[in-house]
Design an enzyme around this catalytic site. Sequence first.
Site, PDB file in Angstrom:
ATOM      1  N   ASN A   1      -5.580  -5.057  -6.220  1.00 38.16           N
ATOM      2  CA  ASN A   1      -6.654  -4.354  -5.482  1.00 38.16           C
ATOM      3  C   ASN A   1      -6.567  -2.838  -5.385  1.00 38.16           C
ATOM      4  OD1 ASN A   1      -9.224  -4.375  -3.562  1.00 38.16           O
ATOM      5  ND2 ASN A   1      -7.473  -3.754  -2.193  1.00 38.16           N
TER       6      ASN A   1
ATOM      7  N   TYR B   1     -14.038   6.347 -13.271  1.00 39.23           N
ATOM      8  CA  TYR B   1     -14.035   5.106 -12.639  1.00 39.23           C
ATOM      9  C   TYR B   1     -14.545   3.912 -13.729  1.00 39.23           C
ATOM     10  CZ  TYR B   1     -14.608   1.862  -8.441  1.00 39.23           C
ATOM     11  OH  TYR B   1     -14.356   0.986  -7.654  1.00 39.23           O
TER      12      TYR B   1
ATOM     13  N   ASP C   1       1.058  -1.290  -0.233  1.00 40.65           N
ATOM     14  CA  ASP C   1       0.011  -0.064   0.070  1.00 40.65           C
ATOM     15  C   ASP C   1       0.844   1.159   0.088  1.00 40.65           C
ATOM     16  OD1 ASP C   1      -2.212   1.913   0.201  1.00 40.65           O
ATOM     17  OD2 ASP C   1      -3.205  -0.126   1.307  1.00 40.65           O
TER      18      ASP C   1
ATOM     19  N   THR D   1     -17.367  -0.868   3.823  1.00 35.80           N
ATOM     20  CA  THR D   1     -15.827  -0.290   4.401  1.00 35.80           C
ATOM     21  C   THR D   1     -15.815   1.292   4.743  1.00 35.80           C
ATOM     22  OG1 THR D   1     -15.525   0.649   2.162  1.00 35.80           O
ATOM     23  CG2 THR D   1     -15.047  -1.823   2.257  1.00 35.80           C
TER      24      THR D   1
ATOM     25  N   VAL E   1       1.108   2.193  -7.309  1.00 34.11           N
ATOM     26  CA  VAL E   1       0.878   1.417  -8.531  1.00 34.11           C
ATOM     27  C   VAL E   1       0.809   2.568  -9.809  1.00 34.11           C
ATOM     28  CG1 VAL E   1      -0.175  -0.282  -7.431  1.00 34.11           C
ATOM     29  CG2 VAL E   1      -1.641   1.386  -8.391  1.00 34.11           C
TER      30      VAL E   1
END
Length: 250
Positions: free
Chosen positions: A90, A155, A36, A190, A64
């Site tokens: 992910n 998105y 992360d 979440t 990333v």
Amino acid sequence: MRMQGQVILVTGGASGIGLATVKRALEDGASVIMADLATSEGAERAAHLDTLHPGKCRFVAVDVSSSADVDAMIGTALQHFGRLDGVFNNAGIGGMSPATDYADEDFLRIIDINLNGVFRVARASLKVMYGQGSGSIVNCASILGVFGQSMTAAYSAAKGGVVNLTRTLSLEAAPHGVRVNAIGPGYIDTPLLSAVDDDMMKALVSLHPLGRLGRPEEVASAALFLMSTEASFITGAHLMVDGGFTAGKS
């Protein structure tokens, strides 16, 4: 434990679905690289999990959007554990705006992380897995990889790209003994939804025929199933984990 002896990499692993996947993989016997951003709480969370599963959880800081970061992450995984059996691709970010208001840099940033980032991690992972003659990659797509939704031009475009990237990579990887699949979560409970008010939450719940939001652990279970030998004849799939969202309207 179905992941016993496996080495699993989870990007976006410090929170939400990623963290649930890290925990479930460790419980299933895997060694795990939690990757992360350096600014995340990943280092502390990985250190805590490593006390529960000694020597089996390492944190790696990665962005990333950087190929150099991604390649270094894969190198660190090999340095610590010697192989790479599964990858949960992910890492991602959200973003909502009318298409007419999107600035180039905002649109391109979402594409770069949510689509190009998935490609960067897959590319680096496949090079290792081809050498091993085995491995499994699971890309995190979305219900918005197959459905459009207003205010999500960047998105939705990125997640649609992830779905077809998955299919294409699965064809290239199959002769090397490597499988590539995707999962398509619905709305999951979440911290990302913590700012949603009660009316919006009720509206989101109503979109799912099962009558609730998903739990991170449910998505984690699907991702680990696809990485496991239980899914050994599944590749190029996009498994919906969406409480019936994409089944249609009753």
